[in-house]
Design an enzyme around this catalytic site. Structure first.
Site, PDB file in Angstrom:
ATOM      1  N   TYR A  53     -51.409  54.932  -5.369  1.00 42.48           N
ATOM      2  CA  TYR A  53     -51.936  55.991  -4.267  1.00 42.48           C
ATOM      3  C   TYR A  53     -52.618  55.495  -2.933  1.00 42.48           C
ATOM      4  O   TYR A  53     -53.738  54.644  -3.265  1.00 42.48           O
ATOM      5  CB  TYR A  53     -52.778  57.216  -5.004  1.00 42.48           C
ATOM      6  CG  TYR A  53     -53.320  58.239  -4.248  1.00 42.48           C
ATOM      7  CD1 TYR A  53     -52.371  59.099  -3.818  1.00 42.48           C
ATOM      8  CD2 TYR A  53     -54.466  58.144  -3.652  1.00 42.48           C
ATOM      9  CE1 TYR A  53     -52.520  60.055  -2.767  1.00 42.48           C
ATOM     10  CE2 TYR A  53     -54.901  59.121  -3.126  1.00 42.48           C
ATOM     11  CZ  TYR A  53     -53.883  60.210  -2.480  1.00 42.48           C
ATOM     12  OH  TYR A  53     -54.498  61.437  -1.832  1.00 42.48           O
ATOM     13  N   HIS A  83     -55.893  64.273   9.690  1.00 47.86           N
ATOM     14  CA  HIS A  83     -57.238  64.841   9.143  1.00 47.86           C
ATOM     15  C   HIS A  83     -58.138  65.231   9.738  1.00 47.86           C
ATOM     16  O   HIS A  83     -59.201  65.856   9.285  1.00 47.86           O
ATOM     17  CB  HIS A  83     -57.506  64.123   7.881  1.00 47.86           C
ATOM     18  CG  HIS A  83     -56.653  64.044   6.629  1.00 47.86           C
ATOM     19  ND1 HIS A  83     -55.308  63.651   6.553  1.00 47.86           N
ATOM     20  CD2 HIS A  83     -56.903  63.993   5.440  1.00 47.86           C
ATOM     21  CE1 HIS A  83     -54.610  63.828   5.638  1.00 47.86           C
ATOM     22  NE2 HIS A  83     -55.585  63.935   4.691  1.00 47.86           N
ATOM     23  N   ASN A 195     -62.254  59.080   2.266  1.00 40.83           N
ATOM     24  CA  ASN A 195     -62.421  59.689   0.957  1.00 40.83           C
ATOM     25  C   ASN A 195     -63.971  59.306   0.401  1.00 40.83           C
ATOM     26  O   ASN A 195     -64.564  58.233   0.728  1.00 40.83           O
ATOM     27  CB  ASN A 195     -61.659  59.014  -0.186  1.00 40.83           C
ATOM     28  CG  ASN A 195     -60.694  59.748  -0.672  1.00 40.83           C
ATOM     29  OD1 ASN A 195     -60.901  60.987  -1.191  1.00 40.83           O
ATOM     30  ND2 ASN A 195     -59.558  59.406  -1.359  1.00 40.83           N
ATOM     31  N   TYR A 279    -100.510  88.442  -6.788  1.00 40.74           N
ATOM     32  CA  TYR A 279     -99.511  87.337  -7.231  1.00 40.74           C
ATOM     33  C   TYR A 279     -99.168  86.455  -6.148  1.00 40.74           C
ATOM     34  O   TYR A 279     -99.115  85.222  -6.332  1.00 40.74           O
ATOM     35  CB  TYR A 279     -98.087  87.792  -7.771  1.00 40.74           C
ATOM     36  CG  TYR A 279     -98.059  88.580  -9.034  1.00 40.74           C
ATOM     37  CD1 TYR A 279     -99.217  88.890  -9.818  1.00 40.74           C
ATOM     38  CD2 TYR A 279     -96.907  89.164  -9.793  1.00 40.74           C
ATOM     39  CE1 TYR A 279     -99.287  89.450 -11.038  1.00 40.74           C
ATOM     40  CE2 TYR A 279     -97.039  89.668 -10.883  1.00 40.74           C
ATOM     41  CZ  TYR A 279     -97.934  89.936 -11.641  1.00 40.74           C
ATOM     42  OH  TYR A 279     -98.058  90.636 -12.796  1.00 40.74           O
ATOM     43  N   ARG A 282    -102.494  84.077  -6.165  1.00 43.13           N
ATOM     44  CA  ARG A 282    -102.929  83.549  -7.535  1.00 43.13           C
ATOM     45  C   ARG A 282    -101.408  82.688  -8.248  1.00 43.13           C
ATOM     46  O   ARG A 282    -101.763  81.856  -8.930  1.00 43.13           O
ATOM     47  CB  ARG A 282    -103.422  84.284  -8.301  1.00 43.13           C
ATOM     48  CG  ARG A 282    -102.604  85.612  -9.094  1.00 43.13           C
ATOM     49  CD  ARG A 282    -103.866  86.371  -9.937  1.00 43.13           C
ATOM     50  NE  ARG A 282    -103.336  87.695 -10.056  1.00 43.13           N
ATOM     51  CZ  ARG A 282    -102.882  88.215 -11.137  1.00 43.13           C
ATOM     52  NH1 ARG A 282    -102.716  87.542 -12.185  1.00 43.13           N
ATOM     53  NH2 ARG A 282    -102.512  89.378 -11.303  1.00 43.13           N
ATOM     54  N   PHE A 327     -64.885  61.420  -5.746  1.00 43.30           N
ATOM     55  CA  PHE A 327     -65.110  61.885  -4.293  1.00 43.30           C
ATOM     56  C   PHE A 327     -65.481  63.495  -4.714  1.00 43.30           C
ATOM     57  O   PHE A 327     -65.805  64.165  -3.689  1.00 43.30           O
ATOM     58  CB  PHE A 327     -63.787  62.132  -3.776  1.00 43.30           C
ATOM     59  CG  PHE A 327     -62.516  62.631  -4.477  1.00 43.30           C
ATOM     60  CD1 PHE A 327     -62.273  63.911  -4.595  1.00 43.30           C
ATOM     61  CD2 PHE A 327     -61.522  61.484  -4.712  1.00 43.30           C
ATOM     62  CE1 PHE A 327     -61.232  64.133  -5.254  1.00 43.30           C
ATOM     63  CE2 PHE A 327     -60.477  61.983  -5.338  1.00 43.30           C
ATOM     64  CZ  PHE A 327     -60.376  63.480  -5.677  1.00 43.30           C
ATOM     65  N   GLU A 412     -55.174  69.782  -5.169  1.00 43.85           N
ATOM     66  CA  GLU A 412     -56.620  69.540  -5.363  1.00 43.85           C
ATOM     67  C   GLU A 412     -56.915  71.257  -5.612  1.00 43.85           C
ATOM     68  O   GLU A 412     -57.311  72.109  -4.697  1.00 43.85           O
ATOM     69  CB  GLU A 412     -57.135  69.161  -3.864  1.00 43.85           C
ATOM     70  CG  GLU A 412     -56.786  67.798  -3.501  1.00 43.85           C
ATOM     71  CD  GLU A 412     -56.882  67.335  -2.165  1.00 43.85           C
ATOM     72  OE1 GLU A 412     -57.466  68.345  -1.173  1.00 43.85           O
ATOM     73  OE2 GLU A 412     -56.483  66.253  -1.707  1.00 43.85           O
TER      74      GLU A 412
END
Length: 517
Positions: A53, A83, A195, A279, A282, A327, A412
């Site tokens: 791959y 990309h 990646n 609150y 404290r 990844f 994916e």
């Protein structure tokens, strides 16, 4: 000693120090040899018949598409071009520089098959502050931060833009100015570059630093408000917190007790009729402390991620090639969402203290923190700003990591959205700084009404620094200008430097776990 990429242990503090030019770097001969051995393995695979791959196949749903040996170099260039689809405003220059640093460290682990000349070119960008322009949107946080990392490494092939000398310029022209040629990427180089989780991780590193500073300021400003509103120091007593010894709670309580120690103001009302404080005063150790735990969890996860390999596939022992899912951003997406909620909660309780301060204290602190109200509105609307910011942070607290949208034609099919976790958590931290600025302004104003009594040495020094930048408000004025000054005081970190001067040895954290380095 320089930091040795791929060999030394990287922390958030060290990564930031490298980015700021405070820590030099090197690549050892041993690391170089491992990088070259891994690269030889990749070249051998690229020339062989077996499909692996990203080396001699397409990407994502095209993983079964074989690539001819003579096309493997073009494949890597096309990968970066196709990309680079990010949109939105560019991320901060320091974030982009951190991405480069984190990627170099990961590549120098020698599991990615990258060539040394590619790593050396990335180091040149770091060392010469030629920082790529990276859009903030476009990553889904799995299969790596593909879009932002593609933009980050476009300059290697002479494409994209960089920030150089404070100006945004075409990368090609900057390379030409320095007599440098674009690189030809070898098989798998492009995939090794894009990646990874470096976009998410750079945000997480920045969150670790910014949130730690804000948490430390929150303790200090809360203590100032406790004294300004004649609150009790007993809720911070160590004996109380020994009965519920959560690390964050005891840490915050010890800090606040120290800040208030020796205060004449605090001693002046020990026998008053008030039984318990609200609150927001404290319970500061419990709320701030819980947020400390979230911060500590993020820091620990970040440190593991900083010293990990998030490439795919990876080269093991120079021979075994494994395709996996390292990844995937989920390991850091969840802690960043946790940190986002933690930052919001500190802002929420801070705003409650600011709100409470406006009630005043009969015979001591006037309503709305200005004596002549009616004619003057006092600090009434100052708190509105804090309230608006708290509400904005609430809207940002939905965990991005709870969402997933399938991509890559279903290849994916589960993604982390960690990039969104990082971006929104930094935004919440920025809002928290402003909320604390509101409280700092109100607390400093409240303390003024107790003169001639003095607070502790630490809080007096803090108050004096604030008053050196912001005058007491006796009448209405443009309070927005005061808030901007208060925010800058927090951003500068000067108050924490003052605290270190007045604290015992090693006071900066009481516990080493809560330090960035």
């Amino acid at each position: 000693m320089p930091f040795s990429y791929g060999q030394d242990h990287l922390t958030a503090g060290k990564a930031l120090a490298i980015a700021r030019g405070e820590l030099s770097t090197a690549i050892s001969q041993e690391t170089i040899e491992r990088i070259e051995a891994s690269h030889v393995t990749v070249l051998q695979i690229a020339a062989a018949d077996s499909a692996v791959y990203g080396i001699n196949t397409g990407f994502g749903p095209l993983c079964n598409k074989r690539i001819k040996p003579e096309e493997t170099v073009a494949l890597q260039r096309n990968l970066l071009l196709s990309h680079s689809v990010g949109m939105g405003e560019p991320i901060r220059t320091e974030l982009a520089k951190l991405m480069l640093i984190l990627k170099v460290h990961a590549l120098c682990k020698a599991y990615s098959g990258i060539a040394l000349y590619v790593i050396e070119r990335i180091c040149w960008h770091i060392d010469n502050d030629v920082i790529p322009v990276v859009p903030e949107q476009g990553s889904v946080g799995a299969s790596g931060d593909l879009a932002p990392l593609s933009h980050l490494f476009l300059p290697l092939i002479g494409e994209g833009e960089v920030i150089y000398g404070g100006n945004r310029q075409p990368a090609a022209s900057v390379l030409k100015t320095h007599g440098m040629e674009p690189l030809d990427l070898h098989p798998k180089a492009g995939l090794a570059l894009i990646n990874g989780t470096q976009f998410m991780l750079a945000h997480a590193v920045t969150i670790v630093e910014e949130l730690q500073s804000l948490l430390s300021h929150a303790d200090l400003i809360a203590a100032l408000m406790v004294d300004g509103l004649l609150g009790s120091a007993m809720p911070f007593h160590p004996a109380l917190h020994a009965t519920r010894p959560h690390k964050g709670n005891t840490h915050v309580a010890a800090r606040m007790a120290h800040f208030l120690a020796g205060s004449e103001i605090n001693a002046s009302h020990i026998n008053c009729d008030r039984v318990q404080d609200p609150y927001s005063l404290r319970c500061a150790p419990q709320v701030h402390g819980a947020s400390r735990h979230a911060w500590l969890h993020l820091k620990e996860i970040v440190e593991t991620e900083l010293n990990s390999v998030t490439d795919n596939p990876v080269v093991i022992n120079g021979e075994l090639i494994i395709s996996g899912g390292s990844f995937h951003g989920q390991p850091i997406a969840l802690p960043m969402d946790y940190a986002c909620l933690a930052a919001h909660e500190v802002g929420s309780i801070s705003d409650r203290r600011s709100y409470f301060s406006l009630y005043g204290i009969s015979g001591s602190v006037p309503k709305l923190l200005v004596k002549d109200t009616g004619l003057h509105s006092g600090l009434m609307i100052v708190q509105y700003t804090g309230a608006a910011l708290v509400s904005e942070n609430k809207s940002l607290c939905f965990p991005a990591s709870a969402d997933s949208i399938p991509t890559s034609l279903g290849q994916e099919d589960h993604v982390s959205m960690g990039s969104i976790s990082g971006r929104k958590t930094l935004r919440v931290c920025g809002n928290l700084r402003k909320i604390l600025a509101v409280e700092l302004f109100c607390a400093s104003q409240a303390l003024d009404f107790h003169r001639p009594l003095k607070s502790s040495a630490t809080l007096e020094a803090v108050h004096a620094h604030v008053r050196g930048q912001i005058e007491h408000a006796a009448a209405d004025r443009i309070y927005g200008e005061d808030l901007l000054k208060a925010e800058e005081i927090i951003r500068s970190g000067k108050l924490l430097e003052i605290v270190a001067e007045y604290g015992p040895e090693g006071f900066s954290g009481f516990d080493v776990d809560f330090e960035v380095f």
